[in-house]
Scaffold this active site. Structure first.
Site, PDB file in Angstrom:
ATOM      1  CD1 TRP A  18      -2.151   2.108   1.643  1.00 19.67           C
ATOM      2  CD2 TRP A  18      -3.409   0.372   0.991  1.00 19.67           C
ATOM      3  NE1 TRP A  18      -3.453   2.533   1.581  1.00 19.67           N
ATOM      4  CE2 TRP A  18      -4.245   1.479   1.186  1.00 19.67           C
ATOM      5  CE3 TRP A  18      -3.971  -0.839   0.595  1.00 19.67           C
ATOM      6  CZ2 TRP A  18      -5.611   1.433   0.993  1.00 19.67           C
ATOM      7  CZ3 TRP A  18      -5.340  -0.894   0.394  1.00 19.67           C
ATOM      8  CH2 TRP A  18      -6.149   0.226   0.597  1.00 19.67           C
ATOM      9  NE  ARG A  20       7.620   0.679  -3.306  1.00 19.43           N
ATOM     10  CZ  ARG A  20       8.253  -0.102  -4.188  1.00 19.43           C
ATOM     11  NH1 ARG A  20       8.273  -1.396  -3.999  1.00 19.43           N
ATOM     12  NH2 ARG A  20       8.893   0.408  -5.227  1.00 19.43           N
ATOM     13  CB  SER A  30       4.361   5.087  16.304  1.00 18.94           C
ATOM     14  OG  SER A  30       5.583   4.625  16.853  1.00 18.94           O
ATOM     15  NE  ARG A  99       8.990  -1.652  16.252  1.00 20.35           N
ATOM     16  CZ  ARG A  99       8.939  -0.579  15.494  1.00 20.35           C
ATOM     17  NH1 ARG A  99       7.798  -0.187  14.984  1.00 20.35           N
ATOM     18  NH2 ARG A  99      10.020   0.117  15.243  1.00 20.35           N
ATOM     19  CG  ASP A 115      -5.003  13.806  -5.999  1.00 19.75           C
ATOM     20  OD1 ASP A 115      -5.270  13.127  -7.010  1.00 19.75           O
ATOM     21  OD2 ASP A 115      -3.848  14.182  -5.720  1.00 19.75           O
ATOM     22  CG  HIS A 121      -1.664   5.536 -10.756  1.00 17.71           C
ATOM     23  ND1 HIS A 121      -1.317   5.100 -12.015  1.00 17.71           N
ATOM     24  CD2 HIS A 121      -0.597   5.260  -9.960  1.00 17.71           C
ATOM     25  CE1 HIS A 121      -0.095   4.591 -11.987  1.00 17.71           C
ATOM     26  NE2 HIS A 121       0.364   4.662 -10.740  1.00 17.71           N
ATOM     27  NE  ARG A 126      -0.616  -1.761  -5.215  1.00 23.45           N
ATOM     28  CZ  ARG A 126       0.522  -2.430  -5.125  1.00 23.45           C
ATOM     29  NH1 ARG A 126       0.551  -3.730  -5.355  1.00 23.45           N
ATOM     30  NH2 ARG A 126       1.657  -1.812  -4.844  1.00 23.45           N
TER      31      ARG A 126
END
Ligand SMILES: Cc1cc2nc3c(=O)[nH]c(=O)nc-3n(C[C@H](O)[C@H](O)[C@H](O)COP(=O)(O)OP(=O)(O)OC[C@H]3O[C@@H](n4cnc5c(N)ncnc54)[C@H](O)[C@@H]3O)c2cc1C
Length: 211
Positions: A18, A20, A30, A99, A115, A121, A126
Site C-alpha cells: 500500500w 509504495r 507507531s 514488536r 486525491d 491510479h 491494485r
C-alpha cells in the site's frame, strides 16, 4: 480538487504494498509507543503459485491435509508471537523491541489521504488480477466507498481506464494482420488471449493466436 481521507486497517503484508503509492499522505500508528491490538490476519484457503503470472496465485481446488496443516501452523505461530509480544510488554520491555518478532499478518492502521486522480491510479494497479488478492479486496472496498461519492467520475474512469485495454505493438500487428501473436512467452500469449476475449466490434479482424 477531490481528496479522500481514510482510516485504514490492514495486515502489514498489505501495508507494505500500500505504502509504495507515493502520492498519498500517510500517518501510520507507531508501534514504538502504541500497543498493537491483537488483530491478526488468519490465512484460510491455500493458494498455489500461478502457472503463468510469476507473482500471482490460484486457489488450490482440493487442498491436501499437509497444505491445510501448514497454514494452521502458521496461524497458530502468529498467535504465539503476539502472545510473546504481550508478555514482553508486561515485563516492561520497550515496545520498539517487543514488536520485533511480530509477523507480517498483524494489522496496522493508518490515516491515508489521496486525491481522486491518484486514487484512480492506485485502484487501477491494485484491482488488477496481478495484484495480491488481499490488497485487491481492500482496493475494492475503497472503490465501493468512493463510488456513491463521485459517481460520474468513477463511471468515466471505469469506461475509459479500468475496463479499457491497451495493446502492445506486437499485439496490434497480430490484430491488424489477423495473424498469430509473434511471441514465445507463455505469459504474453495468455495475456493476449485474455484481452481479446473482451467482445470485439463486428468490424474487428478475426484473430488467431494459436502457434
Ligand atoms: C501487481 C504489482 C506487483 C508489484 N510488484 C513489485 C515488486 O515485485 N517489487 C517492488 O519493489 N514493487 C512492486 N510493485 C510496486 C510498484 O513497483 C510501484 O511501486 C507501485 O505500484 C506504485 O506505483 P506508482 O509508482 O505508479 O504509484 P505512485 O507512487 O502512487 O505514483 C503515481 C504516479 O506518480 C508519478 N510519480 C510519483 N512519484 C514520482 C517521482 N518521485 N518521480 C516521478 N514520478 C513520480 C508516477 O507517474 C507514478 O506512476 C508492484 C505493484 C503491483 C501493482
Amino acid at each position: 480538487m477531490v481528496v479522500f481521507k481514510f482510516r485504514a486497517s490492514m495486515p502489514i503484508f498489505v501495508a507494505r504494498q500500500w505504502v509504495r503509492h507515493r502520492t498519498a499522505s500517510i500517518n501510520e500508528v507507531s508501534a514504538r509507543y502504541t500497543e498493537l491490538p491483537g488483530n491478526l490476519f488468519e490465512i484460510k484457503d491455500p493458494r498455489q503459485k500461478h502457472r503463468y503470472n510469476k507473482q500471482g496465485s490460484d486457489a488450490v481446488e482440493d487442498p491436501s491435509s499437509d497444505q491445510r496443516d501448514i497454514l494452521k501452523r502458521i496461524n497458530d505461530t502468529t498467535v504465539e508471537m503476539y502472545n510473546l509480544y504481550q508478555e514482553a510488554l508486561d515485563l516492561d520491555i520497550a515496545p520498539e523491541q517487543a514488536r520485533m518478532g511480530l509477523p507480517l499478518n498483524i494489522y496496522t492502521e493508518m490515516i491515508w489521504k489521496m486525491d481522486l486522480h491518484n486514487l484512480f491510479h492506485f485502484l487501477k494497479l491494485r484491482l488488477d488480477e496481478h495484484a495480491q488478492l488481499e490488497i485487491r479486496q481492500m482496493a475494492q472496498m475503497i472503490l465501493d466507498i468512493i463510488t456513491p461519492l463521485a459517481p460520474i467520475s468513477v463511471q468515466a474512469w471505469k469506461d475509459y481506464v479500468l475496463n479499457a485495454v491497451t495493446f502492445s505493438s506486437l499485439e496490434l500487428d497480430a490484430l491488424r494482420k489477423g495473424e498469430p501473436l509473434q511471441s514465445t512467452s507463455q505469459s504474453e500469449l495468455e495475456e493476449f488471449r485474455k484481452k481479446i476475449k473482451i467482445p470485439l466490434t463486428s468490424r474487428s479482424p478475426e484473430v488467431n493466436i494459436e502457434r
